[in-house]
Design a protein around this motif. Structure first.
Motif, short mmCIF file in Angstrom:
data_model
loop_
_atom_site.label_atom_id
_atom_site.label_comp_id
_atom_site.label_asym_id
_atom_site.label_seq_id
_atom_site.Cartn_x
_atom_site.Cartn_y
_atom_site.Cartn_z
N PRO A 1 -21.90 73.09 16.58
CA PRO A 1 -23.16 72.34 16.41
C PRO A 1 -23.17 71.48 15.14
O PRO A 1 -23.74 70.40 15.14
CB PRO A 1 -24.21 73.46 16.34
N MET A 2 -22.51 71.95 14.06
CA MET A 2 -22.51 71.15 12.81
C MET A 2 -21.94 69.76 13.07
O MET A 2 -22.49 68.75 12.64
CB MET A 2 -21.71 71.87 11.73
N LEU A 3 -20.83 69.71 13.77
CA LEU A 3 -20.17 68.43 14.05
C LEU A 3 -20.96 67.64 15.08
O LEU A 3 -21.21 66.44 14.92
CB LEU A 3 -18.74 68.71 14.56
N ASN B 1 -10.41 71.19 9.20
CA ASN B 1 -10.86 69.82 9.40
C ASN B 1 -11.94 69.88 10.49
O ASN B 1 -12.65 70.89 10.56
CB ASN B 1 -9.67 68.90 9.75
N GLU B 2 -12.06 68.92 11.38
CA GLU B 2 -13.18 68.94 12.31
C GLU B 2 -13.10 70.11 13.30
O GLU B 2 -12.04 70.38 13.86
CB GLU B 2 -13.22 67.64 13.13
N VAL B 3 -14.26 70.76 13.50
CA VAL B 3 -14.36 71.87 14.45
C VAL B 3 -15.50 71.55 15.43
O VAL B 3 -16.56 71.07 15.01
CB VAL B 3 -14.68 73.20 13.73
N SER C 1 -24.79 83.11 13.65
CA SER C 1 -25.29 82.51 14.88
C SER C 1 -24.70 81.13 15.13
O SER C 1 -24.99 80.51 16.15
CB SER C 1 -26.82 82.38 14.83
N GLY C 2 -23.89 80.64 14.21
CA GLY C 2 -23.34 79.30 14.34
C GLY C 2 -22.08 79.27 15.19
O GLY C 2 -21.64 80.30 15.74
N GLY C 3 -21.51 78.08 15.30
CA GLY C 3 -20.37 77.89 16.19
C GLY C 3 -19.20 78.79 15.84
O GLY C 3 -18.67 79.51 16.70
N ILE C 4 -18.75 78.77 14.59
CA ILE C 4 -17.62 79.61 14.20
C ILE C 4 -18.07 81.07 14.06
O ILE C 4 -17.37 82.00 14.50
CB ILE C 4 -17.01 79.09 12.87
N GLY C 5 -19.25 81.27 13.49
CA GLY C 5 -19.71 82.62 13.19
C GLY C 5 -19.82 83.51 14.41
O GLY C 5 -19.37 84.66 14.41
N LYS C 6 -20.39 82.98 15.49
CA LYS C 6 -20.60 83.79 16.70
C LYS C 6 -19.26 84.26 17.26
O LYS C 6 -19.10 85.43 17.65
CB LYS C 6 -21.34 82.93 17.72
N ALA D 1 -14.35 77.34 3.63
CA ALA D 1 -14.49 76.13 2.82
C ALA D 1 -14.30 74.92 3.75
O ALA D 1 -14.87 74.89 4.85
CB ALA D 1 -13.48 76.15 1.67
N SER D 2 -13.49 73.96 3.36
CA SER D 2 -13.25 72.79 4.20
C SER D 2 -12.04 72.05 3.65
O SER D 2 -11.81 72.08 2.43
CB SER D 2 -14.47 71.86 4.17
N CYS D 3 -11.33 71.36 4.52
CA CYS D 3 -10.23 70.53 4.01
C CYS D 3 -10.77 69.46 3.07
O CYS D 3 -10.09 69.03 2.14
CB CYS D 3 -9.46 69.90 5.16
N ASN E 1 -19.38 82.52 5.69
CA ASN E 1 -19.08 81.48 6.67
C ASN E 1 -20.22 80.47 6.85
O ASN E 1 -19.98 79.36 7.31
CB ASN E 1 -18.76 82.18 8.01
N ALA E 2 -21.44 80.83 6.45
CA ALA E 2 -22.57 79.90 6.64
C ALA E 2 -22.33 78.63 5.84
O ALA E 2 -21.66 78.65 4.80
CB ALA E 2 -23.87 80.56 6.18
N GLY E 3 -22.85 77.54 6.32
CA GLY E 3 -22.73 76.29 5.58
C GLY E 3 -23.69 75.26 6.13
O GLY E 3 -24.16 75.36 7.27
P1 NAD Z 1 -22.91 75.74 12.46
O1 NAD Z 1 -23.93 74.77 11.98
O2 NAD Z 1 -22.74 75.98 13.90
O3 NAD Z 1 -23.10 77.16 11.73
C1 NAD Z 1 -23.58 77.30 10.42
C2 NAD Z 1 -24.54 78.48 10.39
O4 NAD Z 1 -25.01 78.66 9.04
C3 NAD Z 1 -25.77 78.24 11.28
O5 NAD Z 1 -25.90 79.27 12.23
C4 NAD Z 1 -26.92 78.21 10.30
O6 NAD Z 1 -28.14 78.74 10.80
C5 NAD Z 1 -26.37 79.02 9.13
N1 NAD Z 1 -27.14 78.68 7.93
C6 NAD Z 1 -27.25 77.45 7.37
N2 NAD Z 1 -28.15 77.49 6.38
C7 NAD Z 1 -28.61 78.77 6.29
C8 NAD Z 1 -29.56 79.43 5.47
N3 NAD Z 1 -30.24 78.78 4.52
N4 NAD Z 1 -29.77 80.76 5.66
C9 NAD Z 1 -29.10 81.42 6.64
N5 NAD Z 1 -28.18 80.85 7.45
C10 NAD Z 1 -27.95 79.54 7.28
O7 NAD Z 1 -21.55 75.19 11.83
P2 NAD Z 1 -20.06 75.75 11.85
O8 NAD Z 1 -19.19 74.59 12.09
O9 NAD Z 1 -19.93 76.99 12.68
O10 NAD Z 1 -19.93 76.11 10.30
C11 NAD Z 1 -19.35 77.32 9.80
C12 NAD Z 1 -18.67 76.97 8.49
O11 NAD Z 1 -17.55 76.11 8.76
C13 NAD Z 1 -19.54 76.22 7.49
O12 NAD Z 1 -19.37 76.76 6.20
C14 NAD Z 1 -19.01 74.80 7.55
O13 NAD Z 1 -19.23 74.08 6.36
C15 NAD Z 1 -17.54 75.06 7.81
N6 NAD Z 1 -16.80 73.91 8.34
C16 NAD Z 1 -17.16 73.35 9.53
C17 NAD Z 1 -16.47 72.25 10.01
C18 NAD Z 1 -16.85 71.57 11.31
O14 NAD Z 1 -16.31 70.49 11.60
N7 NAD Z 1 -17.70 72.16 12.12
C19 NAD Z 1 -15.39 71.73 9.28
C20 NAD Z 1 -15.03 72.33 8.07
C21 NAD Z 1 -15.75 73.44 7.61
#
Ligand code: NAD
Length: 243
Positions: A179-181, A174-176, A14-19, A129-131, A78-80
């Motif tokens: 919602p996380m950012l 790196n930065e994406v 449901s997150g930014g990258i996941g969807k 993962a992440s840079c 992908n969750a984080g």
């Molecule tokens: P996001 O916050 O939009 O999505 C993360 C998703 O993980 C959310 O939908 C959240 O509900 C889910 N999640 C977190 N904790 C959970 C739990 N306990 N149980 C079930 N689900 C859970 O962020 P994103 O940017 O889409 O992140 C996706 C991945 O990319 C992550 O692993 C993040 O660390 C990595 N990442 C993101 C960035 C960035 O700048 N956005 C940079 C490098 C890596």
């Protein structure tokens, strides 16, 4: 249609990258089981909502996905979560949350998925993962050590399970613009749109990543086009190194 007849499990769906990732996998023929705390806004073949901090839930996810879809070829861990601030600000709860979601959940999911994939003749695991897991930035020790652990897990599993036809790789963004950012900016009292504009100027390619930029790398690593890529930590950073 690179994923015809393929079954995939995606966490953080449901997150930014996941969807975006789920939509792209399905657009190319995959049947997808999605998991997050609430996946009601995500179209998929199976919805396996739950908390990745729940050990039994993680242990059971690959089996549930395989049962719902009729097999399991692809797992995207992908969750984080991100925890901010230097170590003196990090609570025990921050530690448990960060390591639980970013490390222990992928560990449990991989441990359960690998025998299923091996039995079926192979598969692909792609971890987000992440840079910063490759080269630490400032003031996020918990997040960074968790992503370094995930990068290391990726390389270990790639080495140990390649002979079973299982490829394990990671994307390291790196930065994406997700919602996380953006919530990070909001917490610091900044306007997320303005802050993203400023960040764009710091990237040699001219902009931070959109979710599609990262999902495309995951899609490649999950696909047969990456059939000889195993144990790679693929940086997707617009040529912006970690400062
Ligand atoms: P996001 O916050 O939009 O999505 C993360 C998703 O993980 C959310 O939908 C959240 O509900 C889910 N999640 C977190 N904790 C959970 C739990 N306990 N149980 C079930 N689900 C859970 O962020 P994103 O940017 O889409 O992140 C996706 C991945 O990319 C992550 O692993 C993040 O660390 C990595 N990442 C993101 C960035 C960035 O700048 N956005 C940079 C490098 C890596």
């Amino acid at each position: 249609m690179r994923f015809n007849n393929k079954n995939a499990l995606v966490t953080g769906a449901s997150g930014g990258i996941g969807k975006v990732l789920v939509a792209m996998l399905r657009a190319e023929g995959a049947r997808v089981a999605v998991t997050d705390r609430d996946t009601s806004g995500v179209q998929a073949e199976a919805h396996l909502d739950g908390d990745l901090l729940d050990d039994a839930f993680c242990d059971g996810l690959p089996g549930q996905a395989a049962e719902a879809l009729g097999g399991l070829d692809i797992v995207c861990n992908n969750a984080g979560v991100i925890t901010r601030g230097n170590i003196t600000l990090a609570t025990d709860a921050d530690y448990a949350l960060t390591m639980g979601v970013n490390v222990e959940a992928p560990f449990r999911i991989c441990r359960a998925a690998i025998p299923l994939m091996a039995q079926a003749g192979g598969g692909a695991i792609v971890n987000t993962a992440s840079c910063w897991g490759l080269s630490p930035g400032p003031d996020h020790p918990l997040y960074i050590m968790s992503k370094a652990a995930l990068a290391s897990l990726t390389q270990c599993l790639a080495r140990d399970h390649a002979h079973q036809g299982i490829r394990v790789n990671a994307v390291c963004p790196n930065e994406v613009n997700t919602p996380m950012l953006r919530t990070g900016f909001a917490i610091r009292g900044l306007d997320p749109d303005k802050a993203v504009d400023e960040l764009n100027a710091s990237v040699p390619l001219g902009r931070i990543a959109e979710p599609e930029d990262i999902a495309d790398v995951i899609i490649f690593l999950a696909s047969d086009a990456a059939r000889y890529v195993c144990g790679a930590l693929v940086e997707a950073n617009g040529a912006k190194p970690v400062a």
